[in-house]
Design an enzyme around this catalytic site. Sequence first.
Site, PDB file in Angstrom:
ATOM      1  N   GLN A  93       0.814  -1.204   0.000  1.00  0.00           N
ATOM      2  CA  GLN A  93       0.000   0.000   0.000  1.00  0.00           C
ATOM      3  C   GLN A  93       0.852   1.259   0.000  1.00  0.00           C
ATOM      4  OE1 GLN A  93      -2.811  -0.613   3.253  1.00  0.00           O
ATOM      5  NE2 GLN A  93      -4.386  -1.200   1.779  1.00  0.00           N
ATOM      6  N   HIS A 122       4.811 -11.701  -8.705  1.00  0.00           N
ATOM      7  CA  HIS A 122       5.009 -12.587  -7.560  1.00  0.00           C
ATOM      8  C   HIS A 122       6.328 -13.359  -7.634  1.00  0.00           C
ATOM      9  CE1 HIS A 122       3.678 -14.202  -3.829  1.00  0.00           C
ATOM     10  NE2 HIS A 122       3.474 -15.436  -4.263  1.00  0.00           N
ATOM     11  N   SER A 131       7.515  -1.997   2.342  1.00  0.00           N
ATOM     12  CA  SER A 131       6.203  -1.872   2.960  1.00  0.00           C
ATOM     13  C   SER A 131       6.294  -1.033   4.225  1.00  0.00           C
ATOM     14  CB  SER A 131       5.654  -3.260   3.316  1.00  0.00           C
ATOM     15  OG  SER A 131       4.419  -3.156   4.003  1.00  0.00           O
ATOM     16  N   HIS A 230       2.916 -19.786  -9.873  1.00  0.00           N
ATOM     17  CA  HIS A 230       3.705 -19.058  -8.886  1.00  0.00           C
ATOM     18  C   HIS A 230       5.066 -18.629  -9.443  1.00  0.00           C
ATOM     19  CE1 HIS A 230       1.560 -18.955  -5.089  1.00  0.00           C
ATOM     20  NE2 HIS A 230       2.666 -18.597  -4.466  1.00  0.00           N
ATOM     21  N   SER A 280       1.596 -23.998  -8.759  1.00  0.00           N
ATOM     22  CA  SER A 280       3.054 -23.981  -8.675  1.00  0.00           C
ATOM     23  C   SER A 280       3.667 -24.321 -10.030  1.00  0.00           C
ATOM     24  CB  SER A 280       3.537 -24.987  -7.629  1.00  0.00           C
ATOM     25  OG  SER A 280       4.952 -25.093  -7.650  1.00  0.00           O
ATOM     26  N   GLU A 442      -3.611 -13.720  -2.728  1.00  0.00           N
ATOM     27  CA  GLU A 442      -3.288 -14.898  -3.536  1.00  0.00           C
ATOM     28  C   GLU A 442      -4.471 -15.849  -3.454  1.00  0.00           C
ATOM     29  OE1 GLU A 442       0.711 -16.444  -3.248  1.00  0.00           O
ATOM     30  OE2 GLU A 442       1.165 -15.000  -1.674  1.00  0.00           O
ATOM     31  N   TYR A 475      -1.235  -6.090  -0.193  1.00  0.00           N
ATOM     32  CA  TYR A 475      -1.073  -7.536  -0.004  1.00  0.00           C
ATOM     33  C   TYR A 475      -1.546  -7.927   1.381  1.00  0.00           C
ATOM     34  CZ  TYR A 475       0.922 -12.204   0.198  1.00  0.00           C
ATOM     35  OH  TYR A 475       1.088 -13.571   0.316  1.00  0.00           O
ATOM     36  N   ASP A 606      23.317  -6.216 -18.330  1.00  0.00           N
ATOM     37  CA  ASP A 606      22.665  -7.024 -17.293  1.00  0.00           C
ATOM     38  C   ASP A 606      21.147  -7.030 -17.433  1.00  0.00           C
ATOM     39  OD1 ASP A 606      21.788  -4.591 -16.194  1.00  0.00           O
ATOM     40  OD2 ASP A 606      23.257  -4.601 -14.571  1.00  0.00           O
ATOM     41  N   THR A 611      23.381 -12.973 -19.212  1.00  0.00           N
ATOM     42  CA  THR A 611      24.439 -12.509 -18.324  1.00  0.00           C
ATOM     43  C   THR A 611      24.061 -12.722 -16.858  1.00  0.00           C
ATOM     44  OG1 THR A 611      23.547 -10.263 -18.206  1.00  0.00           O
ATOM     45  CG2 THR A 611      25.143 -10.725 -19.965  1.00  0.00           C
TER      46      THR A 611
END
Length: 669
Positions: A93, A122, A131, A230, A280, A442, A475, A606, A611
């Site tokens: 938030q 996620h 947070s 996930h 998953s 979730e 969350y 990167d 890499t």
Amino acid sequence: MSPRRLLGALTVLLLLLLPVPTAAQAVASGYRVGVGIGDITGEAAEVGMLGYADPGQTTAGLASRQWARAFVVADGAGRHVAFVSAEIDFVTQAVQMEVLKRLRAKYSATYSDQNLVLTATHTHAGPGGFSEYLMWNLTTLGFEAPIFEAIVSGIVRAVDAAHAGLAPGAVKIAEGALAGANVNRSLAPFNANPAADRAKFPGAVDTRMTVLRFERGGRAVGMLSFFATHGTSMTKHNHLISADNKGYASHLVEDGAGADWARRGSFVAAFAQTSAGDMSPNLRNGGAQGPTDDEFENTRIIGRLQADRARQLFDGATEELTGAIDARGRYVDFSNVQVAERYTPDGRAHRTCPGALGQNFTAGAEDGPGPPIVEEGDLSTNPLLLVAGIVLNPTPAEVRLCQAPKDVFLGSGSQKPPWTPQVMPLQILRIGQFAIATAPGEFTIVAGERVRAAVAAELGGDVTHHLLAGYANAYAGYVTTPEEYDLQHYEGAATHFGRYTAPAYAQELAKLAAALRDGQPTPSAVQPPALPQNRFSIRPGVVLDTPPLGRSFGSVVTQPLASYARGATVRADFVTGHPNNNLRLEGTFLEVQRQNGTAWTTVSTDAEWQTTYRWKREYLGVSTAQIGWTVPADAVPGTYRIVHHGDAKSITGTIKPFSGVTRTFTITP
């Protein structure tokens, strides 16, 4: 003159007197489309990572950068909706509120908590500490201001780019199925649901994929894909920042569209979540292990599956979204929602509870198990956790009763201020016949489907495509069905607001859907609190960087070999400074360069997935950077070198940049 001829003459005269529409007016009834991307990569060394709740998992380099991708659609009446997908574990938030504040300063009321959605992919391989709620900052030892700023500023840059690029265009939609990219890691709770719910998900998985195709002037400029799996292909043993499987999918699609590191933003592809609570990517042993024993390869496998299927749907998308653009949002205090009987399994009214985590929360999930203190589904009280919870986070008796059959470990919502958020943001965006409901949790696939169906029932028949996007704007843990909750596996123990959390989400989002359908406003009776007092950290920062005796910053410790074949990995080690001195946002810690006559051309940074940048503290203020480059199969033969960019902090606190260059090496056909 007959009446008919008189009417015809008057009609012609009227048409001649009417102004001819301009080109701009001609497209005013259509959509304007914009896409954008911003670097949100956090501190790459010695900061706790967010996802597995393991304080020992700290950052030590980059496997990939993290990005925020924004998609904006506007209509001729000036209505806008914006969707952002950020490669972080979840949105907080504090991030949402700061992004809205900065956008308000730039665009006034164009973007608000009604029409701007921030979601997370996620990934469990990014740094935390962004947070204002204590629970989410435990593994980072507090609030990390540089990480918070990187995420907020990157999201704002992405929205800025999308807004600036708004031009007449189209949004098309395609739906299909993707098998083999997810498994249900929580089968026992899934099987506790009624047969009618289970029948919607053969194999106990959600294989649905939805893809939006964004076009401007007939040219594709963006892809937004939704699929439930996930961000745990990278394990809790990993220490490199990674956008995980969805980030790799984005990389594949963007590179395939020509949007390499040098042309970042020319095509933007995001892979967002839906209801991934029990989905998953680790296909072996019920979600415990990835397809192989190599976490990097697992990331590529699951990412490529999503990318390939999304491109098929993207290429075949023909249904154009047309009609109204609209949005509704509201904040709801989920610590005490009165849930009507129409949304509950037993047909009786119930209520939610102040947030709490159950003892089985400590067991972790199959793809991220916790310490061997309790087992998932164990409904007996663990005396050790009971005492620890009472000492750390006491929970009132009425909350324990409300949360039953959960055996409460931490009463996270009963503290002052609460350790986890209670006031939750809910939204619905509509683009023509497509609607996205969003929520900050979730959702398991059955819980998510019930919510999605409740929203669809209220919106009516002119909206024919529906999604629920989780991990949005804040969350507050998992959301299971009441039937799943009763078994108190990891997901149920982490369902914050009690047994009727999912019915409460269904009810409150259905109210928003009805308001959107009827054109009614949705004022919020509550607002999320700002908690600036929680912006503290006990983690020591960078004190000093020093090169070893006889060397300087940028010196090459390990030179590349003389030559490499395609597919081989080039390695070079440099004396370096602490990467947290400068996050190099929109920049890079490394360049792979190819010689072109007397000039050098950068072929990789990167930002590319070929890499890796690994940082290691050798002793005191001495550290090294190990750079790896896996030579692509299509690499042009020739002469190459690796350049490392870093920043060093002196005893006076001054930070100075430096660079180092390896000797040349060749790539052979």
